[in-house]
Write a protein that holds these residues in place. Structure first.
Motif, mmCIF file in Angstrom:
data_model
loop_
_atom_site.group_PDB
_atom_site.id
_atom_site.type_symbol
_atom_site.label_atom_id
_atom_site.label_comp_id
_atom_site.label_asym_id
_atom_site.label_seq_id
_atom_site.Cartn_x
_atom_site.Cartn_y
_atom_site.Cartn_z
ATOM 1 N N GLU A 157 0.847 -1.196 0.000
ATOM 2 C CA GLU A 157 0.000 0.000 0.000
ATOM 3 C C GLU A 157 0.874 1.233 0.000
ATOM 4 N N GLY A 158 0.790 1.990 -1.060
ATOM 5 C CA GLY A 158 1.615 3.190 -1.181
ATOM 6 C C GLY A 158 1.222 3.946 -2.431
ATOM 7 N N ARG A 159 2.127 4.770 -2.902
ATOM 8 C CA ARG A 159 1.819 5.585 -4.062
ATOM 9 C C ARG A 159 1.502 4.739 -5.295
ATOM 10 N N SER A 161 0.293 1.590 -5.477
ATOM 11 C CA SER A 161 -1.026 0.938 -5.398
ATOM 12 C C SER A 161 -2.133 1.971 -5.581
ATOM 13 N N ALA A 162 -1.900 3.188 -5.079
ATOM 14 C CA ALA A 162 -2.894 4.257 -5.255
ATOM 15 C C ALA A 162 -3.085 4.556 -6.739
ATOM 16 N N GLY A 165 -4.758 1.551 -8.585
ATOM 17 C CA GLY A 165 -6.083 1.104 -8.167
ATOM 18 C C GLY A 165 -6.093 -0.343 -7.723
ATOM 19 N N LEU A 166 -4.993 -0.795 -7.134
ATOM 20 C CA LEU A 166 -4.936 -2.152 -6.581
ATOM 21 C C LEU A 166 -5.033 -2.053 -5.060
#
Lengths: 407, 341
Positions: A157-159, A161-162, A165-166
């Motif tokens: 989770e980080g930039r 994934s942002a 859209g995962l």
């Protein structure tokens, strides 16, 4: 087959080191032989310079009884490749509900206990496991992950994934679990070994626990030392490379692994922790998968990277970049893991490395049945050319060309 | 102006230049003209096949693509999740192989998994258009929103557009960013902190994008707003205290939109939850461009289908030459340098 002549090999410019010990491999047999077998995995280990591997028990059935351990040992012996040390489950059937018969499993040859792939979510049960493992004089290899926090996450989770859209797996999912595990280790006085630590704060927690005198150890994988979450978006730049590599297609499931590939800052912190002794061992978490498990949508793909055969060249890349000394890396592949297990490094196991050889990773070229690595098609530098188990040359690669001078 | 079209697929506009995006919007202008004719049909894609593969429920987007393809005289084949073997557990790989064997010039794909169109594009010869993949992207929506805003506001350079709602799960939000920012607009995201990607909420945002949790502050002086659909499951997932509180705190109401610049438009990708993310009075009020979005969507999709198949020769559609000159023929063999002049 040649005999092993250390002096001649060294004179020819090869690097000769004790055989590597991998605390963390998945051989998939019994139950998932389409992904790997004990024989193919143990051969892949030799190709990677690993003369000893610890087989994780998340097979079908899970390795939770003395009879299964005996069968595993027999099959590994018949394969006549790398030494295979059986790891038994912590809980019966790996279900996290009740303890497996840990004392009997240790007596039957289990070198450690692990429910790898899943944490033992119930803290009280995990405390009992640690106390029992202490009585059996075996380490507990724990997969630290807070399942509620990681939820449906498929990457860090980080930039990245942002942007993609995962759903993300936050670093805190690992760190919160480690904090719990350390508190329980302190209660029990057991030997707790944390598997595949991947974040900067994870190694900081371990560093402090060690300073407090806890009997805690931990491992890191070569992929977490070399790759970042940007690989999910198609970046193919290894952490220490100055120049970006040509991009690949994003969402390639070969980059999906648990714990997920983290950020550049995490990678740096992992190397620092390796250099200062916070990290005891480098373990591949070799996780071969049949293509049907990987050649699917990213969110549906299985987690895991086939890592035994690419581990050493990745690590040598970091050494060449000056991120750690060669001796540190070799120790983390030999004496470090031996200490975690409480065993001696086998006397006559050797790994012979041509540090100058370059080779291209191809599916056909991998001995493992798992071709799931994001390194396919990539040129790597450094190659294992011989692996010796108990004085017996069990793998011999391309020894014809004398290597260039070792850097 | 000479613009060379070099895209094989439309997967997301995150790596598109301003010129490429403008070229699509300019081409869509001509398509809107076709749609205004008494007989809404032009022949340039006659004999070509467009496959619509929708593995996730959608009516609006699918119909929009279908109208777009038919307006250009292409043959259209529909494959939907219900009624195809996808429901029986056919893998995406198998589906891709089947679609490849069936042929088709353009494959339009809607899928619930982020990245699925990339997977398919690697495995088929057809041009692939992403019609929405998971929470990743919906580039034709981003482009039609850009078209609609440009038509209303003119040059978008320096304009500030608010996107409010469930950004975390919204492919529309991502594609709006990737279409509007290259045109010079700034995007202000607003919505509950749990419905923003963590990195974005903590300040690691794409360039040209900001986050303002307070929707009143976000809207103050803005040049336009796009409301996102709020799925009711978000409350059950523990991401929201209640839908009611959300509507009160982030819903677009008349007093709220009145704080934007005079005439600043209100948009929504649909389908709307009126009374949740947008009040009925706003959705159907003077600022609303929601119906224009639907019409423009067809034109933008026509532009993309045309550019992908015919490589882009704008005069074939809007110029003086009779369009029949290319009917059924091979696409013009224009050289395809990388990049856009």
């Amino acid at each position: 087959m040649t005999t092993f002549d250390r002096r001649a090999l060294e004179a020819a410019g090869y690097l000769v080191v004790p055989g590597f010990i991998d605390l963390h491999v998945h051989l998939r047999e019994p139950g998932f032989e389409d992904s790997e077998t004990i024989a193919s995995g143990a051969r892949a280990a030799l190709r990677g310079g690993f003369t000893t591997v610890c087989a994780m028990p998340n097979t079908e059935p899970a390795i939770d009884s003395p009879g299964l351990i005996a069968e595993l040992v027999a099959r590994a012996k018949a394969a006549n490749a790398a030494r295979v040390l059986p790891v038994a489950t912590i809980t019966r059937g790996r279900k996290g509900k009740e303890l497996a018969d840990l004392v009997e499993l240790a007596a039957a040859g289990a070198v450690a206990f692990s429910d790898d792939g899943s944490p033992v979510d119930d803290a009280r049960l995990f405390r009992s496991a640690l106390e029992y493992a202490r009585a059996a004089d075996r380490p507990v290899l724990e997969h630290p992950q807070d399942l509620a926090l990681s939820a449906r996450g498929v990457m860090h989770e980080g930039r990245v994934s942002a942007d993609l859209g995962l759903p993300g797996i936050p670093a805190a999912a690992e760190e919160a679990a480690i904090a719990r595990d350390l508190a329980l280790a302190k209660l029990s006085g057991a030997r707790l070994h944390l598997q595949h630590v991947s974040t900067a704060r994870s190694v900081e927690l371990v560093r402090r626990a060690k300073a407090d005198g806890l009997a805690v150890t931990c491992e890191v994988t070569p992929h977490h030392l070399a790759l970042t979450d940007a690989w999910v978006a198609g970046d193919r730049t290894v952490a220490w490379e100055g120049r970006p590599s040509p991009r690949a297609t994003p969402f390639d499931a070969s980059t999906k692994v648990n714990p997920p590939l983290r950020t550049e800052g995490d990678v740096r912190a992992l190397w620092d922790a390796l250099a200062d002794g916070t990290i005891d061992a480098i373990a591949t978490d070799h996780a071969p998968h049949a293509s049907v498990k990987k050649d699917v949508e990213y969110d549906l793909a299985a987690f895991g990277i086939s890592g035994l055969e690419t581990a050493l060249p990745l690590l040598l890349g970091g050494v060449d970049a000056g991120w750690a000394a060669l001796d540190t890396v070799i120790a983390a592949l030999t004496t470090g893991p031996a200490r975690v297990l409480g065993i001696d490094v086998p006397d006559d196991d050797w790994t012979v490395v041509d540090r100058a050889a370059t080779w291209i990773v191809t599916a056909a070229g991998l001995a493992s049945k798992g071709k799931n690595t994001p390194l396919l098609g990539r040129e790597l530098r450094g190659r294992v050319v011989m692996s010796v188990v108990g004085g017996d040359v069990r793998y011999e690669g391309d020894l014809r060309a004398a290597p260039l001078a070792v850097r | 102006m000479k613009v060379t079209w070099s895209r094989r697929h439309v997967l997301e506009t995150d790596d598109w230049s301003r010129e490429e995006i403008e070229h699509v919007l300019d081409t869509a202008n001509g398509m809107l003209e076709v749609l205004s004719r008494p007989i809404r049909r032009a022949p340039p894609l006659r004999g070509r096949t467009v496959i619509l593969f929708f593995a996730e429920a959608s009516t609006r987007t699918r119909v929009s693509f279908e109208l777009a393809a038919k307006a250009l005289s292409a043959d259209v084949v529909n494959i939907t999740a219900t009624g195809s073997s996808v429901e029986k557990g056919e893998s995406l790989l198998d589906t891709a192989r089947t679609l490849e064997a069936l042929g088709g010039d353009v494959l339009v794909i809607r899928h619930g998994s982020s990245g699925a169109p990339y997977f398919v594009a690697q495995r088929v010869g057809a041009a692939v258009i992403n019609a929405g993949d998971g929470a990743h992207a919906h580039p034709t929506q981003g482009l039609l929103d850009a078209y609609t805003l440009r038509a209303k506001l003119g040059d978008l350079a320096g304009k500030r557009i608010v996107v409010v709602g469930d950004v975390l799960h919204s492919r529309v939000a991502r594609s709006d960013i990737n279409a509007l920012v290259p045109l010079g607009a700034r995007v202000t995201l607003s919505g509950p902190p749990t419905l923003l990607p963590a990195a974005w909420r903590c300040g690691d945002l794409p360039s040209g994008v900001g986050y303002e949790p307070d929707v009143d502050r976000a809207l103050d002086g803005a040049d336009g707003v796009i409301a996102l659909r709020l799925q009711r499951e978000r409350q059950e997932a523990g991401l929201l205290p209640s839908i009611r509180e959300y509507a009160r705190t982030w819903g677009l109401t008349e007093p709220r939109v009145a704080t934007m610049r005079p005439g600043a438009p209100v948009m929504h990708p649909g389908p709307m939850n009126e009374g949740v993310e947008i009040d009925a009075a706003v959705a159907h009020g003077a600022r609303s461009l929601i119906e224009e979005q639907v019409t423009n969507g067809v034109a933008v999709r026509m532009a993309l289908l045309y550019l992908l198949i015919a490589g882009g020769e704008p005069r074939l559609i809007v110029g003086a030459e009779p369009p029949t000159s290319i009917a059924g023929g091979e696409p013009p063999a224009t050289p395809l340098p990388t990049g856009v002049v």
